[in-house]
Design a protein around this motif. Sequence first.
Motif, mmCIF file in Angstrom:
data_model
loop_
_atom_site.group_PDB
_atom_site.id
_atom_site.type_symbol
_atom_site.label_atom_id
_atom_site.label_comp_id
_atom_site.label_asym_id
_atom_site.label_seq_id
_atom_site.Cartn_x
_atom_site.Cartn_y
_atom_site.Cartn_z
ATOM 1 N N HIS A 1 0.849 -1.185 0.000
ATOM 2 C CA HIS A 1 0.000 0.000 0.000
ATOM 3 C C HIS A 1 0.895 1.249 0.000
ATOM 4 C CE1 HIS A 1 -3.753 -2.106 0.623
ATOM 5 N NE2 HIS A 1 -3.320 -2.673 1.728
ATOM 6 N N ILE A 2 0.914 1.958 -1.112
ATOM 7 C CA ILE A 2 1.709 3.186 -1.217
ATOM 8 C C ILE A 2 0.808 4.376 -0.891
ATOM 9 C CG2 ILE A 2 3.112 4.638 -2.727
ATOM 10 C CD1 ILE A 2 3.720 2.167 -4.403
ATOM 11 N N SER A 3 1.248 5.222 0.013
ATOM 12 C CA SER A 3 0.498 6.434 0.347
ATOM 13 C C SER A 3 1.077 7.623 -0.419
ATOM 14 C CB SER A 3 0.573 6.733 1.847
ATOM 15 O OG SER A 3 -0.147 5.781 2.598
ATOM 16 N N PRO A 4 0.236 8.526 -0.918
ATOM 17 C CA PRO A 4 0.764 9.787 -1.453
ATOM 18 C C PRO A 4 1.563 10.499 -0.370
ATOM 19 C CG PRO A 4 -1.577 9.544 -1.942
ATOM 20 C CD PRO A 4 -1.234 8.467 -0.960
ATOM 21 N N PRO A 5 2.549 11.291 -0.742
ATOM 22 C CA PRO A 5 3.375 11.963 0.276
ATOM 23 C C PRO A 5 2.525 12.728 1.298
ATOM 24 C CG PRO A 5 4.355 12.247 -1.891
ATOM 25 C CD PRO A 5 3.021 11.576 -2.109
ATOM 26 N N GLY A 6 2.754 12.425 2.579
ATOM 27 C CA GLY A 6 2.050 13.112 3.651
ATOM 28 C C GLY A 6 0.646 12.609 3.922
ATOM 29 N N HIS A 7 0.250 11.485 3.329
ATOM 30 C CA HIS A 7 -1.098 10.958 3.538
ATOM 31 C C HIS A 7 -1.119 9.736 4.458
ATOM 32 C CE1 HIS A 7 -2.239 13.720 0.434
ATOM 33 N NE2 HIS A 7 -3.448 13.223 0.281
ATOM 34 N N GLU A 8 0.022 9.274 4.905
ATOM 35 C CA GLU A 8 0.047 8.117 5.788
ATOM 36 C C GLU A 8 -0.462 8.493 7.173
ATOM 37 O OE1 GLU A 8 4.185 10.014 6.049
ATOM 38 O OE2 GLU A 8 2.662 9.639 4.510
ATOM 39 N N LEU A 9 -0.829 7.478 7.956
ATOM 40 C CA LEU A 9 -1.305 7.722 9.317
ATOM 41 C C LEU A 9 -0.216 8.414 10.141
ATOM 42 C CD1 LEU A 9 -3.154 4.385 10.192
ATOM 43 C CD2 LEU A 9 -4.190 6.602 9.708
ATOM 44 N N GLY A 10 -0.618 9.473 10.835
ATOM 45 C CA GLY A 10 0.326 10.172 11.693
ATOM 46 C C GLY A 10 1.310 11.062 10.966
ATOM 47 N N ALA A 11 1.062 11.356 9.685
ATOM 48 C CA ALA A 11 2.000 12.168 8.906
ATOM 49 C C ALA A 11 2.063 13.596 9.437
ATOM 50 C CB ALA A 11 1.593 12.174 7.435
ATOM 51 N N ALA A 12 3.267 14.138 9.487
ATOM 52 C CA ALA A 12 3.459 15.535 9.874
ATOM 53 C C ALA A 12 3.270 16.427 8.651
ATOM 54 C CB ALA A 12 4.858 15.719 10.452
ATOM 55 N N PRO A 13 3.013 17.707 8.848
ATOM 56 C CA PRO A 13 2.914 18.616 7.700
ATOM 57 C C PRO A 13 4.223 18.661 6.922
ATOM 58 C CG PRO A 13 2.055 19.665 9.697
ATOM 59 C CD PRO A 13 2.746 18.408 10.131
ATOM 60 N N ILE A 14 4.128 18.641 5.609
ATOM 61 C CA ILE A 14 5.319 18.753 4.763
ATOM 62 C C ILE A 14 5.776 20.206 4.768
ATOM 63 C CG2 ILE A 14 6.210 18.474 2.416
ATOM 64 C CD1 ILE A 14 4.140 16.249 2.015
ATOM 65 N N PHE A 15 7.068 20.428 4.800
ATOM 66 C CA PHE A 15 7.591 21.784 4.842
ATOM 67 C C PHE A 15 7.167 22.563 3.602
ATOM 68 C CE2 PHE A 15 10.843 19.625 7.535
ATOM 69 C CZ PHE A 15 10.589 20.338 8.692
ATOM 70 N N PRO A 16 6.696 23.789 3.776
ATOM 71 C CA PRO A 16 6.267 24.597 2.627
ATOM 72 C C PRO A 16 7.384 24.847 1.619
ATOM 73 C CG PRO A 16 5.531 25.576 4.704
ATOM 74 C CD PRO A 16 6.480 24.479 5.057
ATOM 75 N N THR A 17 8.633 24.784 2.079
ATOM 76 C CA THR A 17 9.764 25.027 1.177
ATOM 77 C C THR A 17 10.050 23.838 0.259
ATOM 78 O OG1 THR A 17 11.236 24.295 2.947
ATOM 79 C CG2 THR A 17 10.870 26.669 2.725
ATOM 80 N N ASP A 18 9.502 22.673 0.584
ATOM 81 C CA ASP A 18 9.712 21.502 -0.274
ATOM 82 C C ASP A 18 8.963 21.691 -1.588
ATOM 83 O OD1 ASP A 18 11.106 20.498 1.823
ATOM 84 O OD2 ASP A 18 9.705 18.885 2.322
ATOM 85 N N SER A 19 9.607 21.296 -2.688
ATOM 86 C CA SER A 19 8.972 21.458 -4.003
ATOM 87 C C SER A 19 7.738 20.570 -4.109
ATOM 88 C CB SER A 19 9.971 21.106 -5.110
ATOM 89 O OG SER A 19 10.417 19.763 -4.980
ATOM 90 N N VAL A 20 6.724 21.073 -4.809
ATOM 91 C CA VAL A 20 5.481 20.326 -4.990
ATOM 92 C C VAL A 20 5.664 19.361 -6.166
ATOM 93 C CG1 VAL A 20 3.026 20.472 -5.519
ATOM 94 C CG2 VAL A 20 4.113 22.236 -4.107
ATOM 95 N N PRO A 21 5.500 18.056 -5.961
ATOM 96 C CA PRO A 21 5.712 17.098 -7.056
ATOM 97 C C PRO A 21 4.594 17.187 -8.091
ATOM 98 C CG PRO A 21 4.846 15.972 -5.125
ATOM 99 C CD PRO A 21 5.104 17.385 -4.704
#
Length: 346
Positions: free
Chosen positions: A79-99
């Motif tokens: 089961h692959i989760s989209p980035p940041g969609h897994e259980l307990g995921a923290a917010p992705i840094f705003p400076t990270d590029s959007v895929p």
Amino acid sequence: MAESNVSVSVDLGTIYLGGKEHRVKTACGVVSVIVYGDQEKPALITYPDLALNHMSCFQGLFFCPEAASLLLHNFCIYHISPPGHELGAAPIFPTDSVPSADDLADQILEVLNFFGLGAVMCMGVTAGAYILTLFAMKHRERVLGLILISPLCKAPSWSEWFYNRVVSNLLYFYGMCGVVKEFLLQRYFSKEVRGNIEIPESDIAQACRRLLDERKSVNVMRFLDAIDRRPDISSGLKKLKCRTLIFIGDQSPFYSEAVHMAANLDRGYCALVEVQACGSMVTEEQPHAMLVPMEYFLMGYGLYRPSYFTESPRSPLSPCCISPELLSPESMGLKLKPIKTRVSTC
């Protein structure tokens, strides 16, 4: 395993019912992969829709005993989760590029290489179905077959683009608020499941609403942005030579998109199953409706359910309730053809 990748494996048996989480470092960031089953078996990878993960998108299907026996008997599930969609995921840094959608498809290749997987079976829902189809078009040798639920293949229409902008702005200013949840539930489920003044909201919708509370709005916005910028891949569908099984609920907002996709795939390799009184997320709303079509689809690969599940008394898709042409081996064997099946309420 690819030497350039780093993985941290965490045993989460109490949460994932025996599955194990692997965090795989890719060029577009870390992606969570939950692995169920014997890794010596062929691989089935899943990819969920917007704002969902395997718990909220595929739990209904894998909790269906007959479907679980069919899939877990024949596959190891990734089961692959989209980035940041897994259980307990923290917010992705705003400076990270959007895929982009292309980046997410390439991320799947990195996951496969990390686990040392060759050609795999793929199952995706709506946005996830688009990512897996794009992956199959870019890396045809790595895909055995596609099981797509309410898939996308065209660029967003003006109405979808406007809808996505509204959701994105709401997420930005108000987070995962009640209005956003209503928009998403309309995307996922039929009117019957969502309920109204006279009919209470179903347990499925209530559970999904609670799981949406766990999503970080910035992470959902990033996936939405990638899907909102997706290119039209219709012209390349004829080049796909892997078998493809498409499910679409007749109340899905993406109904015409799925029909368009089926019409543009090679008719010798594609079957379309329409599920009546159902929204986009057939895996949660009517998972039993997927059982018989998947059985015949997988027979083409020499895969079967264990003999002790040959009868399915709880399934609404008993032989007397489905279209006769679906029961012919030709329709789900070596040559697939577009079909339609009606799910009985009996």
